[in-house]
Design an enzyme around this catalytic site. Structure first.
Site, PDB file in Angstrom:
ATOM      1  N   GLY A 243       0.836  -1.204   0.000  1.00 12.82           N
ATOM      2  CA  GLY A 243       0.000   0.000   0.000  1.00 12.82           C
ATOM      3  C   GLY A 243       0.861   1.240   0.000  1.00 12.82           C
TER       4      GLY A 243
ATOM      5  N   CYS B 244       5.167  -6.342   1.432  1.00 17.10           N
ATOM      6  CA  CYS B 244       5.610  -4.942   1.444  1.00 17.10           C
ATOM      7  C   CYS B 244       4.984  -4.186   2.633  1.00 17.10           C
ATOM      8  CB  CYS B 244       5.290  -4.300   0.094  1.00 17.10           C
ATOM      9  SG  CYS B 244       6.209  -2.794  -0.198  1.00 17.10           S
ATOM     10  N   TYR B 245       4.058  -3.284   2.391  1.00 21.03           N
ATOM     11  CA  TYR B 245       3.426  -2.597   3.522  1.00 21.03           C
ATOM     12  C   TYR B 245       2.878  -3.625   4.523  1.00 21.03           C
ATOM     13  CZ  TYR B 245       0.288   0.436   6.195  1.00 21.03           C
ATOM     14  OH  TYR B 245      -0.335   1.120   7.209  1.00 21.03           O
TER      15      TYR B 245
ATOM     16  N   HIS C 187       7.670  -8.085  -4.097  1.00 18.36           N
ATOM     17  CA  HIS C 187       6.337  -8.380  -4.637  1.00 18.36           C
ATOM     18  C   HIS C 187       6.351  -9.702  -5.399  1.00 18.36           C
ATOM     19  CE1 HIS C 187       4.257  -4.642  -3.637  1.00 18.36           C
ATOM     20  NE2 HIS C 187       5.462  -4.104  -3.694  1.00 18.36           N
TER      21      HIS C 187
ATOM     22  N   GLU D  34       3.936 -11.293  -6.554  1.00 20.37           N
ATOM     23  CA  GLU D  34       2.859 -11.356  -7.551  1.00 20.37           C
ATOM     24  C   GLU D  34       3.256 -10.795  -8.913  1.00 20.37           C
ATOM     25  OE1 GLU D  34       3.133  -9.393  -5.007  1.00 20.37           O
ATOM     26  OE2 GLU D  34       2.330  -7.395  -5.346  1.00 20.37           O
TER      27      GLU D  34
ATOM     28  N   ASP E  67     -19.120 -11.324 -21.667  1.00 22.03           N
ATOM     29  CA  ASP E  67     -19.684 -11.394 -20.318  1.00 22.03           C
ATOM     30  C   ASP E  67     -21.186 -11.702 -20.334  1.00 22.03           C
ATOM     31  OD1 ASP E  67     -17.141 -10.724 -19.687  1.00 22.03           O
ATOM     32  OD2 ASP E  67     -17.571  -8.627 -19.213  1.00 22.03           O
TER      33      ASP E  67
ATOM     34  N   LYS F 171     -11.626 -11.750 -16.026  1.00 24.08           N
ATOM     35  CA  LYS F 171     -12.021 -11.931 -17.431  1.00 24.08           C
ATOM     36  C   LYS F 171     -11.626 -13.307 -17.985  1.00 24.08           C
ATOM     37  CE  LYS F 171     -13.738  -9.936 -21.122  1.00 24.08           C
ATOM     38  NZ  LYS F 171     -14.957  -9.107 -21.108  1.00 24.08           N
TER      39      LYS F 171
END
Ligand code: XMP
Length: 512
Positions: free
Chosen positions: A56, A83-84, A170, A172, A228, A368
């Site tokens: 964050g 991280c944060y 990170h 990710e 969708d 998606k």
């Protein structure tokens, strides 16, 4: 039914929050993002099998920085702070943080100690993505540093006894070479979860949920032909069959054969669809209109009006289906903490005068690509499921200037050829959006022995992650040449083809 395993991602407002959730799901573990302020009793009620704190923008020792109830560490649920999230964990459990002497940003070599489950099976030193100006200064009691970089002695921390872990990097982000393995180690080895979040089982569960919710009620769905709404229709059809009615407004601004393809796909699945052929109505309202924004407004309004008129014929319905997907939920600020990024101008919106009790959003927990997988699972054709995005106002914003039926016909044919050549070259999955634009420009050409004075067509193709920025696609010249030759030879009234080599910004993807 046994409880589904799940991870709670607590969002502290970092830019990679959606990415964390995606990665966790790619590891076959279901997860949801909730704001950091989620009260402890709701965390308990969610019954997570693991918790991830995201990064964050705040500084953990500043006044007003987002905090969390310390008791979260006593739930007995493994926590990974990123991280944060790591800094917060240290700060709350009796350690401390300070501004880093060396601010690390970008790819950084991280070396881990032996024996940490978080790095199990990962080579001792590898590259991870860092982005921080604050770091852990003093470890909280019970913790050890299990990885470091040249500038940061606490690149990862752990208290294996309590199953609490923190990383400064990170995992990710794809630049983190073994990022996925770190997440997998946390999910599989530390939380004890399995790679079992599969579309087939999700599909069955979603069908059951919709069935239970709808009961004997009547359901209405605005089918646009996009991915969708088509997947939502297929899902509700499985759940409640005949109780579902779809309204497909054909505004005459669709691509070549598109309306028929949508109807065919729905027909194969046995979905009840009312096709409203409203081409004339739309084209007459658009006659003489040149301004792009006016075009959009007219189409939006008219769409709702046609939909409402059809819905009224059906009478009172109990549920209206919307094809909202997970990034919409998170970006609109409902799911997490991140700021609203965009609320897109989708044709449709919510009709005011349709009499319904409740909205169903069966895709609101899916990304998606998961929606696409679900579509395949439900039997929709690949061609429809892998369709590129198509704007609600359709070809109206790709015919520059005034729209006429003739111009639409020219554009449809040219666009179909371009799309076919892109597919023939095997580029249809790597290029995110590609289409033709009929400019309002005429120029002189020569064909056979005669002079021509005809339209200039523009081809547009972009590569992008999120459509907010985009690069023009480097299509090989021979593919462009083939498309250009075919278009000029096969489509009357086009004698010149240009390729748009502008990125976004400064241009937008669409020309209008
Ligand atoms: P722009 O032109 O804004 O396009 O760079 C970004 C993406 O959004 C699509 N787009 C729309 N989609 N209704 C939609 O549903 C619209 O009015 C609309 N305008 C643009 C565009 O095709 C691209 O994917």
């Amino acid at each position: 039914m046994t409880k589904q395993s799940r991870v709670l991602v607590l969002d502290f407002g970092g830019q990679y929050n959606l990415l964390i959730a995606r990665r966790v799901r790619e590891c076959g573990v279901y997860c949801e993002i909730k704001p950091w302020s989620l009260p402890l009793d709701q965390i308990r009620a969610f019954a997570p099998d693991g918790i991830i704190f995201t990064g964050g923008p705040a500084t953990v020792f500043d006044a007003g920085a987002p905090m969390i109830d310390k008791e979260v560490f006593e739930l007995g649920v493994p926590v990974l702070g990123i991280c944060y999230g790591q800094q917060l964990m240290m700060q709350l459990l009796g350690g401390s943080c300070h501004s880093s002497l060396i601010r690390e940003y970008g790819k950084v070599e991280v070396t881990h100690e032996d024996g940490s489950l978080l790095f199990d099976g990962i080579e001792p030193t590898s590259v991870f993505w860092m982005s921080h100006g604050v770091e852990v200064e003093k470890l909280a009691p019970g913790f050890r540093a299990c990885a470091h970089t040249a500038g940061c002695p606490t690149a990862a921390v752990e208290d294996p006894q309590r199953r609490l872990y923190g990383v400064q990097f990170h995992p990710e982000v794809l630049h983190s070479v073994h990022g996925t393995e770190v997440l997998q180690n946390f999910l599989y080895k530390i939380c004890g979860l399995k790679n079992e979040w599969k579309m087939a089982s999700y599909s069955l569960q979603a069908i059951e949920e919709c069935r239970a919710k709808v009961g004997n009620g009547k359901v209405l769905l605005a089918l646009s032909g996009g991915v969708d709404s088509s997947v939502a229709a297929a899902l509700l059809n499985r759940a409640v069959g005949d109780q579902l009615t779809c309204i497909f407004v054909d505004h005459g601004l669709l691509r070549k054969d598109e309306g028929d393809q949508v109807m065919d796909a729905m027909g194969v699945l046995g979905v009840k669809v009312i096709r409203v052929n409203a081409q004339e109505r739309f084209l007459s309202r658009l006659a003489g209109v040149r301004d792009p924004e006016t075009k959009r407004k007219i189409i939006g309004e008219e769409f709702i009006r046609v939909f409402e008129a059809e819905a009224k014929k059906i009478g009172k319905v109990d549920f209206l289906v919307q094809g909202t997907i997970y990034p919409d939920v998170v970006e609109s600020g409902v799911g997490g903490e991140s700021v609203v990024i965009k609320s897109h101008h989708n044709v449709g919106g919510l009709p005011d005068h349709v009499d319904f009790k409740e909205i169903i959003e069966p895709l609101r927990r899916l990304f998606k690509d998961e929606v696409r997988q679900l579509g395949i699972e439900l039997g929709l054709p690949e061609k429809l499921v892998w369709r590129q995005p198509f704007p609600g106002p359709g070809l109206a914003i790709r015919v520059i200037g005034e729209i006429t039926e003739d111009k639409l016909a020219i554009l449809r044919d040219a666009d179909a050829i371009f799309r076919e050549e892109i597919a023939n070259a095997g580029l249809d999955r790597s290029i995110n959006q590609y289409f033709a634009v009929l400019t309002d420009l005429r120029s002189v050409g020569v064909m056979g022995d005669g002079r021509t004075y005809d339209y200039t067509l523009a081809l547009r193709a972009v590569e992008t992650q999120d459509f907010m920025t985009a690069n023009w696609a480097r299509i090989p010249y021979d593919v462009l040449e083939k498309a250009s030759n075919r278009i000029v030879n096969e489509v009357k009234h086009i004698n010149r083809v240009c390729y748009d080599i502008t990125s976004k910004p400064p241009a937008t993807v669409e020309w209008e």
